[in-house]
Design a protein around this motif. Sequence first.
Motif, PDB file in Angstrom:
ATOM      1  N   TYR A 172     -45.955  33.195   7.969  1.00 50.35           N
ATOM      2  CA  TYR A 172     -47.037  33.354   6.988  1.00 50.35           C
ATOM      3  C   TYR A 172     -48.366  33.595   7.710  1.00 50.35           C
ATOM      4  O   TYR A 172     -48.766  32.806   8.565  1.00 50.35           O
ATOM      5  N   GLU A 176     -49.595  34.630   3.268  1.00 49.26           N
ATOM      6  CA  GLU A 176     -48.607  35.592   2.782  1.00 49.26           C
ATOM      7  C   GLU A 176     -47.627  35.933   3.896  1.00 49.26           C
ATOM      8  O   GLU A 176     -48.022  36.061   5.061  1.00 49.26           O
ATOM      9  N   ARG A 195     -46.500  34.790  -1.486  1.00 50.13           N
ATOM     10  CA  ARG A 195     -47.770  34.114  -1.240  1.00 50.13           C
ATOM     11  C   ARG A 195     -47.659  32.625  -1.527  1.00 50.13           C
ATOM     12  O   ARG A 195     -46.944  32.215  -2.447  1.00 50.13           O
TER      13      ARG A 195
END
Length: 261
Positions: free
Chosen positions: A172, A193, A199
Motif C-alpha cells: 500500500y 492504495e 483503498r
Amino acid sequence: MNEIERAITEDELHAFVDGQLDSARRPALERHLEQDQSAAKRVAAYKMQRAALRAALADHLAEPIPPLLDPRRLMKLREARRRIAWQMAAAILFAFLAGSGAGWLVRGRLPDGSPAGIPALAQEALIIHAVYATDRGPPAESGAARQNAIYQWLSSELKHPLIMVNLTAIGYRFVGGRLAATDHGPAAMLLYEDAGGTRLTVFVRPMPDRKRDTRTVHVGAGDVDGYAWICDGLGYAVLATAPTKDLHDIAVMVRHQVDPT
C-alpha cells in the motif's frame, strides 16, 4: 555614524512614520535622519504617501463596516458551513447504510469506560471514509513525495504529533491526507492504495477525554470493515471496503507503528 544609528532598520523607519516607533528608539532615529539625507528623503516620501492615502480614503474610513464584512457574521457563517458539511457527510453515510441494509456497529465488549469513545470515533471514521475513500480525485493534500510535509501539517492542525504510518511492505502506497471536521474537533484522514486500486483509510482524532488505552475492536458499516482503538490520547480507525485481505493484520501493523510499546 555610531553603532546605534547603524542598527536602525527599514521597519523602524516605517514605524516612525506610522507613529508606532518605541519612544526609546526615537532619539537615535532622529539623529540618524539628521546625518543620513537618503533616509530622511525616504521618510519624507513615506509621510507624503501616507497623507495622500488617508486623504483619498477619508470618506471610506468614516463609513461603518459593511454587514457582509462584519467579523461576527463571518465567524457565524464559517461555523454554519462546517455544520452543513458535517450534516451532508452524515446524510451520505445514512444513505449508504440504508442502501446496504445494515447499521454501523462495534463488536465485542469494550473495556473500562470506553463505550462513549470508540463508538463516536468509529462513526466519524466511517462517515469520512464513505465520503472520501471512494472519491477517485486527489485528496486535499496529496502525493507520496509530500508525505512528511502532510503529516507535519496535520500534526500541527490536530495539535498532537502524528507518527507516520508506512504500509509499503504490504503493497500500500501513501496517496494523501485530508483534514476533516467532526463534532468532536479536527481529525486526520490518511489514504493508502495498493496496486489493484484497493483503498484503505487511517483515521486519527485526538481523544482529550479518553486518556486510557483500549484494545483493538472490530467496527463496520454496510460493506465497510475496520478496526478501531485508542492509545496515547489519540483515537485510530483503519477502514476499507470489504472484502479486503488481512485487514486485521493491517490494523495490527498500524497500531504497532504508532504505539510500538
